[in-house]
Design an enzyme around this catalytic site. Sequence first.
Site, PDB file in Angstrom:
ATOM      1  CE  LYS A 293      -2.389  -2.809  -0.313  1.00 40.79           C
ATOM      2  NZ  LYS A 293      -2.552  -4.255  -0.191  1.00 40.79           N
TER       3      LYS A 293
ATOM      4  N   GLY B 272      -2.206 -14.242 -12.986  1.00 37.93           N
ATOM      5  CA  GLY B 272      -3.257 -14.254 -11.974  1.00 37.93           C
ATOM      6  C   GLY B 272      -3.852 -12.873 -11.771  1.00 37.93           C
TER       7      GLY B 272
ATOM      8  CD  GLU C 245      -7.893 -14.898 -13.378  1.00 31.96           C
ATOM      9  OE1 GLU C 245      -7.106 -14.439 -12.540  1.00 31.96           O
ATOM     10  OE2 GLU C 245      -8.396 -16.035 -13.278  1.00 31.96           O
TER      11      GLU C 245
ATOM     12  N   GLY D 116      -2.559 -17.121  -5.789  1.00 32.87           N
ATOM     13  CA  GLY D 116      -3.150 -17.563  -4.521  1.00 32.87           C
ATOM     14  C   GLY D 116      -2.096 -17.852  -3.467  1.00 32.87           C
TER      15      GLY D 116
ATOM     16  CG  ASP E 174      -3.622 -15.406   5.611  1.00 36.31           C
ATOM     17  OD1 ASP E 174      -4.710 -14.864   5.892  1.00 36.31           O
ATOM     18  OD2 ASP E 174      -2.809 -14.924   4.807  1.00 36.31           O
TER      19      ASP E 174
ATOM     20  CG  HIS F 197     -23.413  18.034   1.695  1.00 38.85           C
ATOM     21  ND1 HIS F 197     -23.488  17.189   0.601  1.00 38.85           N
ATOM     22  CD2 HIS F 197     -23.414  19.303   1.223  1.00 38.85           C
ATOM     23  CE1 HIS F 197     -23.541  17.932  -0.491  1.00 38.85           C
ATOM     24  NE2 HIS F 197     -23.490  19.212  -0.148  1.00 38.85           N
TER      25      HIS F 197
HETATM   26  P1  NAI Z   1      -6.441 -14.926  -5.679  1.00 36.81           P
HETATM   27  O1  NAI Z   1      -6.936 -16.263  -5.299  1.00 36.81           O
HETATM   28  O2  NAI Z   1      -7.190 -13.719  -5.258  1.00 36.81           O
HETATM   29  O3  NAI Z   1      -6.261 -14.835  -7.266  1.00 36.81           O
HETATM   30  C1  NAI Z   1      -5.452 -15.707  -8.003  1.00 36.81           C
HETATM   31  C2  NAI Z   1      -5.928 -15.700  -9.446  1.00 36.81           C
HETATM   32  O4  NAI Z   1      -4.970 -16.415 -10.241  1.00 36.81           O
HETATM   33  C3  NAI Z   1      -7.258 -16.387  -9.640  1.00 36.81           C
HETATM   34  O5  NAI Z   1      -8.163 -15.477 -10.235  1.00 36.81           O
HETATM   35  C4  NAI Z   1      -6.910 -17.582 -10.550  1.00 36.81           C
HETATM   36  O6  NAI Z   1      -7.943 -17.877 -11.456  1.00 36.81           O
HETATM   37  C5  NAI Z   1      -5.654 -17.115 -11.261  1.00 36.81           C
HETATM   38  N1  NAI Z   1      -4.768 -18.203 -11.742  1.00 36.81           N
HETATM   39  C6  NAI Z   1      -4.375 -19.313 -11.068  1.00 36.81           C
HETATM   40  N2  NAI Z   1      -3.528 -20.055 -11.824  1.00 36.81           N
HETATM   41  C7  NAI Z   1      -3.354 -19.392 -13.011  1.00 36.81           C
HETATM   42  C8  NAI Z   1      -2.570 -19.618 -14.199  1.00 36.81           C
HETATM   43  N3  NAI Z   1      -1.774 -20.678 -14.331  1.00 36.81           N
HETATM   44  N4  NAI Z   1      -2.654 -18.724 -15.221  1.00 36.81           N
HETATM   45  C9  NAI Z   1      -3.438 -17.616 -15.089  1.00 36.81           C
HETATM   46  N5  NAI Z   1      -4.180 -17.349 -13.989  1.00 36.81           N
HETATM   47  C10 NAI Z   1      -4.144 -18.216 -12.949  1.00 36.81           C
HETATM   48  O7  NAI Z   1      -4.911 -14.884  -5.136  1.00 36.81           O
HETATM   49  P2  NAI Z   1      -3.894 -13.694  -4.926  1.00 36.81           P
HETATM   50  O8  NAI Z   1      -4.220 -12.521  -5.758  1.00 36.81           O
HETATM   51  O9  NAI Z   1      -2.558 -14.331  -5.080  1.00 36.81           O
HETATM   52  O10 NAI Z   1      -4.125 -13.299  -3.402  1.00 36.81           O
HETATM   53  C11 NAI Z   1      -3.992 -14.278  -2.361  1.00 36.81           C
HETATM   54  C12 NAI Z   1      -4.898 -13.947  -1.212  1.00 36.81           C
HETATM   55  O11 NAI Z   1      -4.419 -12.812  -0.509  1.00 36.81           O
HETATM   56  C13 NAI Z   1      -6.299 -13.643  -1.680  1.00 36.81           C
HETATM   57  O12 NAI Z   1      -7.238 -14.405  -0.958  1.00 36.81           O
HETATM   58  C14 NAI Z   1      -6.480 -12.175  -1.394  1.00 36.81           C
HETATM   59  O13 NAI Z   1      -7.807 -11.853  -1.011  1.00 36.81           O
HETATM   60  C15 NAI Z   1      -5.483 -11.913  -0.263  1.00 36.81           C
HETATM   61  N6  NAI Z   1      -5.021 -10.537  -0.365  1.00 36.81           N
HETATM   62  C16 NAI Z   1      -5.838  -9.526   0.004  1.00 36.81           C
HETATM   63  C17 NAI Z   1      -5.468  -8.229  -0.172  1.00 36.81           C
HETATM   64  C18 NAI Z   1      -6.397  -7.144   0.205  1.00 36.81           C
HETATM   65  O14 NAI Z   1      -7.279  -7.378   1.027  1.00 36.81           O
HETATM   66  N7  NAI Z   1      -6.287  -5.968  -0.373  1.00 36.81           N
HETATM   67  C19 NAI Z   1      -4.180  -7.854  -0.748  1.00 36.81           C
HETATM   68  C20 NAI Z   1      -3.410  -8.994  -1.139  1.00 36.81           C
HETATM   69  C21 NAI Z   1      -3.825 -10.267  -0.945  1.00 36.81           C
END
Ligand code: NAI
Length: 448
Positions: free
Chosen positions: A49, A173, A196, A259, A300, A433
Amino acid sequence: MKYDFAVIGAGPAGYIAAKKAASAGKKVLLVEKKKLGGVCLNEGCVPSKTLLQAAKTYRHAKHGSIFGVEVEGVRFDFPKAHQHKNNVMNKMRDGIAGLMKKYKVDIVEGEAKLLPNFPIEIEGETHEATDILLCTGSSPAIPPIPGVDLEHVVDSTGILDRETLPNHLVVVGGGVIGCEFACMYASVGVQVTVLEAMPEICPNLDPEVSASLRDGLTKKGVTFNLGAKVESISADKVSYADDSGSNELEADLVLVATGRRPNTKNLGLEELGLDIDDRGGVRVDNRGATNIPGLWAAGDVTGQAWLAHAASRMAEVVVNNITGRKDHMRYDSMPAVVYTSPEVAVVGLTKEEAEARGIKVKVGRIPMAINARYIAENPDETGFCKVILEADTRKLLGVHMVGGACSEMIFGATAMLETELREEEIEEIVFPHPTTSEIIKDVFMAVR
Ligand code: NAI
């Protein structure tokens, strides 16, 4: 040493639990093998951030002419942005250390292993505890793609150490992590392509929110290839397959953001007979209790929510239960934010989720652009606010926003959900407001 409560892992679950239990009079041990603050402070929320804010500041300076701000020769100094990021992290780590000292929490540095009947072994020394909280967090889940171990391929931790900007960043992803880094790099002029595998980015969000986020990021210069499954990575190319067949992209930096997985290895959990679910998370009930009495888990490592604030809340629930106050997790009022530009902020059920539960709903939706403060501050952004109500009772079920800095407003909607407010009660709340938050009041006018 014998403790009332031992906490393994000093992330947003661990340090919150340690402080809360100590302030309730427990003798507390906190064990950490890396740095205080966990992934959130050292490799996740806080550094990412801070860099996103640096990129946003650069973009505002570059595109300030609509506000009458003309900046000659504006340039982005990435190492300086990293310096600021490191200063923020150091300050926050000192803050946690100070907090632990104030509450007389014993901190032990090292890798903990659980032995039967709860001795905890840390680097050859043994301690005992009546209750133990396991909050060891998660790590990036790296798919077995050929070439994924090449030097220019990084995960969400590795990318935070890169102080030079690439020519073309390919993000594997389009989830939350992928979108946030795509936004950051595109905002400072780097060519960014997100690959994606699914038909839409951030597939867990309201579909209209995901599509609007994708539009917003596209306007910032990010290219999205949906339905694109990455097959291999070489020194200068990423190969992927989509509907059109096999394709290749040149890339000098590749971020793998596909992920995360819970950290449950080398803790002695198998020997204890701890119940682990199919996705590798420690199975807990809604109080954070595992199948072993006295052993609790939060954050987690449970594979639930994957959010720092959810981890902190899970930790509070555990400590409340240990100190005699009944409490449980309520995931239906857990907010989530994507810190891109535009931001996404959501809480509660989507229309689709509510209907899948057999709930009849009414939906209201208004564009952010009806709000004066919003258009004054976000001349180039669109976005909307959507509200989901239970049809008969008019009880609030969900609020979904995309646009501007909606992360700062979602707390209000969360409080409304947590206290189970209905439309008529929300109508009585006064919003200052002009603020962008008025959108949460005005959206009720559009409920059909
Ligand atoms: P994610 O599960 O949100 O997204 C991973 C994406 O990668 C999915 O949409 C999936 O379809 C895609 N994918 C998987 N294998 C692939 C491939 N071989 N080729 C292309 N696409 C592929 O996981 P992410 O973004 O790594 O985040 C991990 C966790 O951390 C999530 O649950 C997220 O909510 C959390 N997080 C939350 C944040 C926030 O609250 N702002 C910030 C960072 C992470």
